[in-house]
Design an enzyme around this catalytic site. Structure first.
Site, mmCIF file in Angstrom:
data_model
loop_
_atom_site.group_PDB
_atom_site.id
_atom_site.type_symbol
_atom_site.label_atom_id
_atom_site.label_comp_id
_atom_site.label_asym_id
_atom_site.label_seq_id
_atom_site.Cartn_x
_atom_site.Cartn_y
_atom_site.Cartn_z
ATOM 1 N N ASN A 106 19.690 45.225 10.138
ATOM 2 C CA ASN A 106 18.139 45.786 10.045
ATOM 3 C C ASN A 106 17.733 44.749 9.282
ATOM 4 O O ASN A 106 15.986 44.993 9.989
ATOM 5 C CB ASN A 106 19.289 46.393 8.091
ATOM 6 C CG ASN A 106 17.872 47.097 7.189
ATOM 7 O OD1 ASN A 106 16.657 46.775 7.969
ATOM 8 N ND2 ASN A 106 18.655 47.306 6.214
ATOM 9 N N ASP A 107 17.623 43.169 8.314
ATOM 10 C CA ASP A 107 16.638 42.851 8.430
ATOM 11 C C ASP A 107 16.340 42.128 9.689
ATOM 12 O O ASP A 107 15.290 42.101 9.480
ATOM 13 C CB ASP A 107 17.002 41.548 7.399
ATOM 14 C CG ASP A 107 17.663 41.985 6.361
ATOM 15 O OD1 ASP A 107 17.034 43.257 5.504
ATOM 16 O OD2 ASP A 107 18.326 41.386 5.968
ATOM 17 N N VAL A 108 16.136 42.110 11.019
ATOM 18 C CA VAL A 108 16.168 41.178 12.027
ATOM 19 C C VAL A 108 15.399 42.201 12.702
ATOM 20 O O VAL A 108 14.766 41.194 13.420
ATOM 21 C CB VAL A 108 17.539 40.973 12.725
ATOM 22 C CG1 VAL A 108 18.593 39.764 11.966
ATOM 23 C CG2 VAL A 108 18.131 41.987 13.289
ATOM 24 N N SER A 135 19.863 41.690 2.936
ATOM 25 C CA SER A 135 19.410 40.948 1.754
ATOM 26 C C SER A 135 18.752 41.480 0.388
ATOM 27 O O SER A 135 17.843 41.420 -0.436
ATOM 28 C CB SER A 135 18.123 40.493 3.236
ATOM 29 O OG SER A 135 16.966 40.835 3.174
#
Lengths: 101, 469
Positions: free
Chosen positions: B395-397, B436
């Site tokens: 997700n965040d990456v 996050s």
């Protein structure tokens, strides 16, 4: 016994050695290497054994026992998980074989 | 006997360094841990022959306690280490590391108590000497913080603790606690009575807990790595206290290697170590998505067809995939796609998984050959030549806000440019924000389709879809 300047030399040289080991390590090995260095500081076990071995009062024995208990966990656990992780890298070295199953 | 012991400790230290050096290359890594293990075994065995141990009045009791301690602590670690799933490795490392920190701290406690008994009312230096006293106390603080902090890191990563704050104004309270700990460290130096020592350790314990609780989940690897370095340092200091060369060398080597590793990890995530401590990501309310954007859903069958007829597909695996144990299924899917002539690549973000390199370990476990696995720098230019990108559990990456939105907490973190692909398929369990806690605009983009469901189930459906063609 290691004292004074000799100790400072050892501290410095060990510091440089640690830096040198990590400096050019590929990202894929960061986790196993962290785990490996986690195992290495399990050497605290010998200190814990010594502290317990020379203890004289019950309080010292209790704390010393705790030290050995924790240190043994660090050393053994560190070894087992590092070994398991590095074991994985065998199969990826031989892609043909791994793909075959 | 002394000479044999000292020589063995030196040999152990050399074996550790050789072992670590070998672990820094994939070809020799497996040998490395064996060398280091031999060093540990050697050091442990010769320690039983230490004259002070053999001459102790309580030799039998102490020896029994040593053996019992090794059996119980080692036995627990052996079983848990063998059982733990590869996905849970990071928290297990945290746990073992915490134990090491605790051991260093307890050694310091024994030494300080001895100093107190020898010269009641006097300072630690009277019995230990100035240098030893200072390093013993420093090692005690560092080891204790590493102990309690690592346990918190373990509990958070293991999903047992979801706390981000203990008290209002956490950072201020932490600063006060840190000052109090320093004050008591100084008090212990000048007067080693039992109460002072107890308060000193209690303060350091609480400080470790308080500084780790606010750390955001995504930053945990950096913290674990930092605590690893700290434990090394504490072990090195206590090694000096005990005059043990193996502990000094091994401890300081780990302290410095661990510090550098911590720095490298923080850089890979575009965070500074200070930042990790003083600003938890995603601890505030998640930013609302602007506008009335909708996620577009896709069925597994359509997704399978899309992939089967692609020229090139890139798979971005994340921790979610590993949690769902979907990596084996994904590898099966890749093999099917390969048979159909689709070129498939795996794209790995430097912090994919829970730590740098964690995802590579997980893929290697599933049997994915490493020439199919690409680092971020090597693959980012390739996304625009790719028909379809499958994001599973990441997700965040892949969050483009890291590039364009200066207000995003992720801003500045290098990401995988999945949004450059013609079609993006995201396998995701639900509609929530990432690890996050930051919303991901990629999920709302025009070229993105969501395949909702557990990673394992989605992978199975994709395999079925491709097989049926």
């Amino acid at each position: 016994m290691i004292e004074g300047l000799a100790a400072i030399y050892i501290f410095l040289l060990a510091g440089f050695t640690g830096y040198e080991i990590i400096a050019r390590v590929p990202v894929i090995l960061h986790t196993p290497l962290m785990s490996g260095s986690n195992f290495v500081h399990g050497i605290v076990l010998v200190g814990a054994m010594y502290a317990l071995g020379i203890s004289e009062t019950t309080t010292e024995q209790v704390i010393g026992f705790l030290a050995v208990l924790l240190a043994a966990g660090n050393a053994v656990g560190g070894y087992v998980v590092t070994e398991r992780m590095l074991e994985m890298f065998k199969s990826s070295n031989k892609p043909g074989k791994a793909a075959g199953d | 006997m002394d000479f044999i012991i000292d020589a063995s400790y030196l040999a152990a230290a050399i074996l550790f360094i050789i072992g670590l050096k070998q672990m820094s290359s994939p070809v020799t890594a497996r040998r490395g841990i064996v060398w280091a293990g031999l060093g540990m075994l050697l050091a442990t065995i010769v320690t039983f022959g230490t004259p002070e141990l053999l001459e102790s009045e309580h030799f039998t009791v102490n020896l029994s306690l040593i053996i019992a301690g090794i059996a119980i602590g080692g036995g627990y670690a052996w079983v848990s280490g063998k059982r733990v799933a590869m996905t849970d490795m990071p928290q297990m490392i945290a746990m073992y590391n915490g134990m090491g920190g605790g051991a260093a701290a307890t050694i310091a406690a024994v030494e300080l108590l001895k100093a107190g008994e020898a010269n009641p009312g006097a300072g630690a230096a009277a019995y230990l000497g100035v240098d030893v006293a200072i390093l013993a106390i420093l090692g005690a603080v560092i080891g204790t913080i590493s102990f309690s902090g690592s346990i918190i890191a373990w509990a958070k990563l293991d999903g047992r603790l979801h706390l981000n704050k203990i008290v209002p104004g956490q950072h201020f309270v932490n600063a006060l606690l840190a000052i109090a700990t320093v004050v008591f460290a100084i008090l212990v130096y000048f007067s080693v009575d039992v109460t002072t020592i107890a308060i000193f350790f209690a303060l350091a314990l609480i400080l470790g807990i308080f500084i780790t609780v606010p750390v955001g989940g995504a930053d945990m690897p950096v913290i674990i790595s930092l605590f690893n370095a700290l434990t090394g340092l504490a072990v090195g200091f206590e090694g000096y206290v005990l005059g043990n060369a193996a502990m000094i060398i091994a401890g300081i080597v780990v302290g410095s290697a661990g510090s550098l590793l911590t720095h490298l990890m923080a850089v890979a995530m575009n965070r500074s170590v200070a930042n990790v401590f003083f600003a938890g990501v995603g601890t505030g309310p998640a930013a609302a998505v602007s506008g009335e954007q909708e996620m577009k859903e896709i069925q597994a069958q359509d997704a399978g067809i899309l992939m089967a007829f692609a020229d090139q597909a890139i798979i971005i695996p994340g921790y979610g995939m590993a949690v769902a144990q979907a990596q084996h299924k994904i590898w099966e899917l890749v093999q099917l796609l390969n048979e159909r002539g689709v070129k498939v690549k795996f794209a790995i973000h430097p912090v994919a998984g829970r730590m740098p390199g964690h995802m590579n370990v997980l893929l290697a476990e599933a049997g994915v050959p490493y020439d199919m696995i690409y680092d971020m720098e090597d693959i980012n230019a390739d996304f625009k030549n790719t028909t379809v990108t499958l994001i599973i559990g990441a997700n965040d990456v892949v969050n483009p806000s890291a590039k364009i939105d200066t207000s995003s907490p992720l801003y500045g973190m290098p990401i995988l440019d999945a949004m450059d692909t013609d079609n993006v398929i995201v396998v995701k369990r639900g509609r929530g924000a990432g690890f996050s806690g930051v919303e991901n605009p990629l999920f709302f983009a025009d070229n993105t389709k969501m395949l909702f469901g557990d990673g394992q189930k989605a992978a199975n459906e994709l395999i079925q879809a491709v097989k049926e063609l």
